[in-house]
Motif scaffolding. Structure first.
Motif, PDB file in Angstrom:
ATOM      1  N   SER A 112      67.124  48.740 -12.323  1.00 49.81           N
ATOM      2  CA  SER A 112      67.453  47.907 -13.483  1.00 49.81           C
ATOM      3  C   SER A 112      66.206  47.811 -14.352  1.00 49.81           C
ATOM      4  N   GLY A 113      66.309  47.086 -15.438  1.00 49.49           N
ATOM      5  CA  GLY A 113      65.141  46.891 -16.285  1.00 49.49           C
ATOM      6  C   GLY A 113      64.038  46.141 -15.578  1.00 49.49           C
ATOM      7  N   ARG A 114      64.394  45.430 -14.544  1.00 44.06           N
ATOM      8  CA  ARG A 114      63.402  44.651 -13.804  1.00 44.06           C
ATOM      9  C   ARG A 114      62.963  45.348 -12.523  1.00 44.06           C
ATOM     10  N   THR A 115      63.811  46.206 -11.965  1.00 48.42           N
ATOM     11  CA  THR A 115      63.570  46.815 -10.647  1.00 48.42           C
ATOM     12  C   THR A 115      63.361  48.314 -10.770  1.00 48.42           C
ATOM     13  N   GLN A 116      62.213  48.797 -10.290  1.00 46.61           N
ATOM     14  CA  GLN A 116      62.027  50.238 -10.196  1.00 46.61           C
ATOM     15  C   GLN A 116      62.281  50.680  -8.760  1.00 46.61           C
ATOM     16  N   VAL A 117      62.852  51.873  -8.627  1.00 45.29           N
ATOM     17  CA  VAL A 117      63.191  52.409  -7.309  1.00 45.29           C
ATOM     18  C   VAL A 117      62.340  53.647  -7.059  1.00 45.29           C
ATOM     19  N   VAL A 118      61.680  53.657  -5.907  1.00 46.46           N
ATOM     20  CA  VAL A 118      60.702  54.678  -5.554  1.00 46.46           C
ATOM     21  C   VAL A 118      61.151  55.395  -4.292  1.00 46.46           C
ATOM     22  N   TYR A 119      61.025  56.714  -4.287  1.00 51.11           N
ATOM     23  CA  TYR A 119      61.206  57.472  -3.051  1.00 51.11           C
ATOM     24  C   TYR A 119      59.824  57.819  -2.518  1.00 51.11           C
ATOM     25  N   TRP A 120      59.569  57.441  -1.257  1.00 54.37           N
ATOM     26  CA  TRP A 120      58.245  57.663  -0.655  1.00 54.37           C
ATOM     27  C   TRP A 120      58.422  58.725   0.427  1.00 54.37           C
ATOM     28  N   ASP A 121      57.953  59.924   0.129  1.00 48.63           N
ATOM     29  CA  ASP A 121      58.159  61.068   1.017  1.00 48.63           C
ATOM     30  C   ASP A 121      56.966  61.230   1.943  1.00 48.63           C
ATOM     31  N   LEU A 122      57.176  60.969   3.231  1.00 49.45           N
ATOM     32  CA  LEU A 122      56.110  61.071   4.207  1.00 49.45           C
ATOM     33  C   LEU A 122      55.985  62.480   4.783  1.00 49.45           C
ATOM     34  N   ASP A 123      56.886  63.365   4.405  1.00 53.63           N
ATOM     35  CA  ASP A 123      56.856  64.758   4.864  1.00 53.63           C
ATOM     36  C   ASP A 123      57.096  65.688   3.681  1.00 53.63           C
ATOM     37  N   ALA A 124      56.389  65.470   2.590  1.00 53.81           N
ATOM     38  CA  ALA A 124      56.692  66.175   1.344  1.00 53.81           C
ATOM     39  C   ALA A 124      56.692  67.700   1.478  1.00 53.81           C
ATOM     40  N   PRO A 125      55.701  68.333   2.113  1.00 56.00           N
ATOM     41  CA  PRO A 125      55.771  69.791   2.247  1.00 56.00           C
ATOM     42  C   PRO A 125      57.031  70.263   2.966  1.00 56.00           C
ATOM     43  N   VAL A 126      57.411  69.545   4.025  1.00 54.65           N
ATOM     44  CA  VAL A 126      58.625  69.892   4.767  1.00 54.65           C
ATOM     45  C   VAL A 126      59.861  69.678   3.884  1.00 54.65           C
ATOM     46  N   SER A 127      59.904  68.556   3.173  1.00 52.54           N
ATOM     47  CA  SER A 127      61.041  68.264   2.295  1.00 52.54           C
ATOM     48  C   SER A 127      61.187  69.325   1.218  1.00 52.54           C
ATOM     49  N   LEU A 128      60.086  69.692   0.585  1.00 53.12           N
ATOM     50  CA  LEU A 128      60.139  70.642  -0.520  1.00 53.12           C
ATOM     51  C   LEU A 128      60.544  72.034  -0.054  1.00 53.12           C
ATOM     52  N   GLU A 129      60.041  72.436   1.106  1.00 56.34           N
ATOM     53  CA  GLU A 129      60.456  73.739   1.628  1.00 56.34           C
ATOM     54  C   GLU A 129      61.963  73.744   1.908  1.00 56.34           C
ATOM     55  N   ARG A 130      62.491  72.623   2.374  1.00 53.58           N
ATOM     56  CA  ARG A 130      63.934  72.526   2.605  1.00 53.58           C
ATOM     57  C   ARG A 130      64.701  72.573   1.278  1.00 53.58           C
ATOM     58  N   LEU A 131      64.233  71.840   0.275  1.00 55.64           N
ATOM     59  CA  LEU A 131      64.917  71.798  -1.013  1.00 55.64           C
ATOM     60  C   LEU A 131      64.905  73.158  -1.704  1.00 55.64           C
ATOM     61  N   LEU A 132      63.817  73.887  -1.570  1.00 54.49           N
ATOM     62  CA  LEU A 132      63.733  75.207  -2.187  1.00 54.49           C
ATOM     63  C   LEU A 132      64.585  76.233  -1.432  1.00 54.49           C
TER      64      LEU A 132
END
Length: 372
Positions: A112-132
């Motif tokens: 919302s205008g008051r609430t920001q939502v963040v994704y915190w990736d603790l395994d980013a290299p693993v996540s990105l290799e999966r997404l690609l």
């Protein structure tokens, strides 16, 4: 975003109370405790998974309110989402352990205008290799909808990869040391060894542990090695390697501080992307341990090779380091690493960075850490 006073942060993660099969626990605790110290109010939502329930280690933490929700269905989690509505920041961490894909979608409804939502990736290299590798992965379409992506590591390659997927912003928030948890202690004979390694058994780690740790033990049959962490019990190992199983957080400091040297080994994806220091690396430095790490790009950003740690290309170089280090060298490397992390890499430093990333005008600068 509110300024001048603390944020209300709703954090959906794996667990604060148990480190059982939860390598993120140290990172969660360090970051959130440091944010609380700067005046922010944190509610941590975690699933009531049976294994973690049996292995709860933490007492009630005054720096976070912990809500444990049932996992039989999503009704308890729905109540948590309702409660989190209206927070200044809602964080969905990677690897919660159950209902992850569902929760990735649902937290976005809280924006919302008051609430920001963040994704915190603790395994980013693993996540990105999966997404690609899997262009139809459900998370791929969600990346541009988060206000920002925070990662535990990965450096510029991770930042560029997430931006290529449409991320509005991506910022690495590296692991660090909590000086109140990891500090030099008196050694205990039960942890005496030439080299210690502590990490849970994971599919993308096992091959590198074999190459760097078990190979070094094979090469030095007269030296005593310690292996700690969940899942290694049925893994064949040299006779000079003693397996400790799950090591409770209160004993890890003693283990690292007693071992003559401590090894840190990166997971496959982390090593390929670089700039992904594990929490265990900083915990060892905080304990004043003589640290040997596998080679990965960016290590010098955190510790200076040859002065604050030793870098090995394989198990042979690990064995050579264990064999050739003098007692003086062991002490000097440990002291230098300890000084460096206190000066530059504490969770208090990281909390200031998180405030800046979230657009919050926070409290005072980082206080001078004890022991530095």
């Amino acid at each position: 975003m509110r300024r001048g006073h603390g944020l209300r942060i709703a954090f959906f993660g794996a667990s604060l109370a148990s480190s059982w099969w939860n390598g993120a626990a140290m990172y969660y605790c360090g970051i959130l405790r440091a944010l609380h110290a700067r005046g922010h109010r944190i509610t941590f939502y975690e699933p009531d998974l049976a294994g973690r329930r049996l292995q709860r280690e933490a007492v009630a933490a005054p720096w976070a309110r912990v809500v444990v929700y049932p996992v039989e269905d999503t009704l308890g989690l729905e109540r948590c989402l309702d409660e989190a509505r209206g927070a200044d920041v809602v964080v969905k961490a990677s690897g919660v352990g159950i209902h992850d894909e569902w929760l990735n979608h649902r937290v976005l409804e809280l924006r919302s205008g008051r609430t920001q939502v963040v994704y915190w990736d603790l395994d980013a290299p693993v996540s990105l290799e999966r997404l690609l590798r899997e262009p139809r992965d459900a998370f791929r379409a969600l990346v541009p909808r988060y206000d920002r992506i925070l990662t535990q590591g990965g450096g510029e390659r991770v930042v560029l990869a997430y931006r290529d997927l449409g991320a509005r912003d991506c910022v690495p928030v590296y692991s660090a040391v909590d000086p109140d948890v990891h500090f030099p202690v008196s050694p205990e004979p039960r942890f005496d060894c030439a080299l210690a390694f502590l990490e849970d058994r994971l599919p993308d780690l096992e091959r590198r542990v074999e190459s760097f740790f078990l190979r070094a033990a094979d090469l030095l049959p007269d030296k005593h090695f310690l292996l700690g962490g969940d899942g290694w019990g049925d893994r064949p190992r040299p006779s000079n390697v003693r397996y400790l199983g799950h090591v409770a957080p209160g004993e890890r400091n003693v283990m690292r501080g007693t071992a003559r040297t401590v090894l840190d080994v990166s997971r496959d994806g982390m090593a390929r992307f670089g700039y992904s220091p594990a929490s265990h690396l900083f915990a060892a430095a905080g304990a004043g341990a003589c640290l040997i790490t596998d080679a990965w790009e960016g290590v010098e950003l955190f510790l200076e090779p040859g002065k604050e740690c030793l870098v090995a290309q394989d198990g042979l170089e690990v064995a050579e380091a264990v064999l050739c280090l003098t007692d003086t060298g062991v002490r000097e490397l440990g002291l230098a690493a300890h000084r460096r992390v206190l000066a530059e890499h504490t969770y208090a430093h990281r909390a200031v960075q998180v405030e800046q990333v979230l657009g919050h005008a926070g409290g005072p600068p980082v206080a001078h850490e004890h022991g530095s």
